[in-house]
Design an enzyme around this catalytic site. Structure first.
Site, PDB file in Angstrom:
ATOM      1  N   CYS A  16     -27.141  37.165 -37.452  1.00 55.96           N
ATOM      2  CA  CYS A  16     -27.699  36.993 -36.109  1.00 55.96           C
ATOM      3  C   CYS A  16     -28.988  36.184 -36.172  1.00 55.96           C
ATOM      4  O   CYS A  16     -29.564  35.973 -37.238  1.00 55.96           O
ATOM      5  CB  CYS A  16     -27.956  38.343 -35.442  1.00 55.96           C
ATOM      6  N   CYS A  19     -31.983  38.092 -37.506  1.00 56.95           N
ATOM      7  CA  CYS A  19     -31.886  38.191 -38.972  1.00 56.95           C
ATOM      8  C   CYS A  19     -32.292  36.868 -39.607  1.00 56.95           C
ATOM      9  O   CYS A  19     -32.925  36.838 -40.665  1.00 56.95           O
ATOM     10  CB  CYS A  19     -30.456  38.537 -39.388  1.00 56.95           C
ATOM     11  N   ASP A 399     -24.808  -0.010 -19.310  1.00 59.40           N
ATOM     12  CA  ASP A 399     -24.891  -1.412 -19.698  1.00 59.40           C
ATOM     13  C   ASP A 399     -23.506  -2.008 -19.442  1.00 59.40           C
ATOM     14  O   ASP A 399     -22.505  -1.284 -19.446  1.00 59.40           O
ATOM     15  CB  ASP A 399     -25.266  -1.500 -21.185  1.00 59.40           C
TER      16      ASP A 399
END
Length: 703
Positions: A16, A19, A399
């Site tokens: 996680c 952690c 462009d």
């Protein structure tokens, strides 16, 4: 390892984000380490300084994190991964003890039996030992982590005799972490799939000797020998043979691409039909695939704005939950005559339900999944911030050349205005000048010259000068010649008539001559991409309010192309600085704006836009390094996809945060009637974590 040396490691077992932060802090505190950074999304650790793998794994022992040097082959790491039962044996033993305890409880009806209590206590100690050690360490440091909250709650439950619920909390929390770890690994599969794309060895010819060697040992200019059905191991140029190559791993293109002499090929692509000999142009660490992997990993480590907000919120939220639990334990018994044991139990339940696990994981798992999905489809996103910005776009500027059009203009007309000059002589001079230019129009003129067999090399150019956005000039035999925009020349009615006729036919006009006289007028045409109109329509359907074409071309040609592709506005005759100003004007009106260009001559506008997107530049280092988002394939259809994916990501993050907080608020409200139990608390917390994780992983399925 020298103190200033930086090394990178692959991590397994990282469950996680909290952690991840704790592991980073632990490594940072190691003697000899000057800097440490954990990339949770890519599961990588970067360490500057001196530390052994044993020391690094000790720093991550709380989460059973394993560390391996980045250079090690991933397949070896997978083979060495421990079996599920071995990796989770403590939790499995605890689960068996809990089952035995419940059997004991059911068979020995009446007063609580010593055996039942002993089995529950054993389950708590065996299943929660690692959690308790880490929680107590954090508590001593006043670091109110999830481990701290769970440790207090479980020990508290044991102290008041609720052994069964304490044991269940241990197991459910372990299940929650295991599922979270699985989900994180699943989200990271986009990286591992990219890593596995390129072969580890290749057959090469060096000094007239054929040999099969590891890609790390292949050198630039080595010749690779690639049979049909083999993957290409390195970037290079075809020097012999013809074939079709599946480039989906790099560009996301569905159809194979024809390759012949002088064509470029990329590492990780599949040679389908013919035999090829390829001269290597980049080392293994510098291939397009390697750069894609580096960019995706870096992007997955970047915190998106939503994630940064959640991280800050969690730092305030966790101490608040501890304070709230303390007040729930103390206030009702002290001031309202409540039962101490009952409210102590309610306070412990609040600690469990208040665990910020689901809240903290809600954003990164979504970002990692989305960026990985985009990479698999040939779209590189530099970080979560750009993913979020794409989801909020109101206007997109395009462009023209190479973006809405094919970018491969061809000469359709070459009109000599003075009979004293021959077309061949003028074309030779023009080609000699244009060889020095990088513009696509220049390349079209040089291609025409070569097609007619005209050799421009004998002509020497002096005082060559590029006139940004307008053309080029140089001296030939002491005379200064110019080629480029009509604005460089003095015109007359005859020349204007030719120009207007070309413009009506959607042709770009270029003049060649001196400052006093136009000698030739050149008409060029660039075909519109087949999917440009469908892309613009898809974006408008998605709710993008403004689609603008920005071009240095003339107004008539620009208007014609604009009508063909269906943009809502056209701005022509623009210099690079003018494009930048147009982006600023769009931002003033619409807020968030993206600019799509070739990544080089549109650099000012790309930098000014909220999101700069490089188009059709597979393998171009400049685009990979400068653009916020790169469309690896020459395919505008990826644009609506990344807009949809970005919006889905934003929606998912909001859903996750809202659901996570709402579930916790509902569970906390159960404290008022005294209905909140440890069982409900851990199920609410675990359920929220699992649901937000699965919801985030759904982003890998967006097509």
């Amino acid at each position: 390892m020298a103190k200033s040396e930086t090394r990178r490691y692959r991590l397994t077992g990282l469950s996680c984000t909290s952690c991840s932060a704790k592991f980073e802090k632990n490594v940072q505190e190691l003697e000899g380490v000057s800097e440490a950074k954990v990339n949770y999304g890519a599961a990588k650790l970067t360490v500057t300084g001196q530390a052994s793998i044993a020391e690094l794994e000790q720093a991550g022992a709380f989460d059973n994190i394993k560390v391996k040097p980045e250079q090690e082959i991933d397949t070896e790491a997978r083979h060495q991964k421990p079996a599920f039962w071995r990796e989770n044996r403590s939790q499995l033993i605890a689960a068996v003890l809990i089952v035995l305890a419940f059997v004991s409880q059911l068979t020995m009806i009446g007063e609580p039996h010593f055996l039942t209590a002993s089995l529950f206590i054993a389950a708590i100690i065996i299943g929660g030992y690692a959690l308790f050690i880490e929680g107590i360490k954090d508590l001593i440091k006043f670091d109110f982590s999830m481990a701290t909250l769970m440790t207090i709650a479980i020990i508290g439950a044991a102290l008041i005799g609720d052994f069964a619920e304490g044991a269940i909390v241990v197991i459910l929390f372990a299940i929650s972490e295991t599922l979270e770890r699985y989900a994180a690994d699943r989200a990271r599969q986009s990286i591992s799939s990219l890593v596995k794309v390129a072969p580890k060895v290749a057959t090469i010819r060096r000094n007239d000797l054929e040999q099969t060697i590891a890609v790390q040992d292949i050198q630039i200019n080595d010749v690779m020998l690639i049979k049909p059905g083999q993957k290409i191991a390195m970037d290079g140029i075809v020097i012999k043979g013809e074939s079709t190559v599946n480039q989906a791993a790099i560009t996301g293109e569905a159809l194979p691409v024809d390759k012949q002499l002088s064509d470029e090929v990329f590492a990780g692509t599949l040679n389908e039909a013919g035999y090829l000999e390829v001269q290597v142009t980049k080392r293994a660490a510098d291939t397009t695939l390697a750069k894609i992997i580096q960019l995706v990993e870096a992007a997955q480590g970047e915190r998106a704005p939503a994630q940064a907000f959640v991280d800050k919120f969690a730092k305030i939220y966790t101490p608040f939950i501890i304070l709230l639990a303390t007040l729930i334990i103390i206030l009702p018994p002290l001031f309202f005559g409540g039962d101490w044991q009952r409210w102590f139990y309610q306070g412990l339940s609040v600690l469990v339900v208040g665990c910020p696990c689901s809240l903290v994981i809600s954003t990164p798992v979504s970002i990692v999944s989305a960026i990985g999905n985009a990479a698999r489809h040939g779209v590189l996103v530099k970080g979560g911030i750009y993913l979020e910005e794409m989801g909020k776009l109101q206007a997109i500027a395009f462009d023209k050349t190479g973006t809405l059009t094919e970018g491969k203009p061809t000469v359709t007309d070459f009109v000599v205005l003075d009979d004293q000059f021959e077309a061949t002589d003028l074309l030779q001079k023009i080609s000699a000048l244009e060889i020095y230019s990088q513009h696509p129009l220049a390349s079209a003129i040089v291609a025409l010259s070569q097609k007619r067999g005209i050799d421009a090399t004998p002509i020497s150019i002096e005082n060559f000068k590029s006139l940004t956005g307008r053309g080029v000039q140089g001296d030939i035999y002491g005379i200064t010649y110019l080629i480029g925009s009509p604005t460089l020349f003095v015109s007359d009615s005859k020349i204007d008539t030719i120009k207007q006729d070309f413009h009506r036919k959607s042709k770009t006009v270029i003049y060649f001559g001196t400052s006093d006289q136009v000698l030739a007028v050149i008409g060029l045409q660039d075909a519109v991409r087949q999917n440009s109109r469908q892309t613009i329509q898809a974006l408008q359907t998605l709710g993008v309010k403004e689609t603008v074409m920005l071009t240095g071309d003339n107004q008539a040609t620009a208007d014609q192309i604009g009508r063909e592709v269906g943009v809502s506005a056209v701005k022509a005759n623009l210099m690079p600085t003018d494009k930048l100003k147009e982006i600023q004007a769009l931002q003033a009106t619409f807020g968030r704006v993206a600019m799509i260009g070739d990544g080089v001559n549109d650099a000012p506008a790309l930098a000014m836009a909220n999101v700069g997107i490089a188009m059709g530049v597979a393998g171009t280092d400049t685009a990979l390094e400068t653009a916020d988002i790169t469309l690896m394939g020459d395919d505008l259809a990826r644009l609506p996809f990344i807009v949809r994916l970005s919006r889905s990501t934003l929606r998912t993050i909001k859903q996750n945060i809202t659901f996570s907080l709402a579930l916790k608020v509902i569970a906390l409200l159960l404290v008022i009637p005294g209905w909140l139990t440890l069982w409900i608390a851990i199920l609410a917390d675990m359920g929220a974590t699992i649901l937000v994780t699965l919801n985030g992983i759904r982003l890998m399925r967006v097509k």
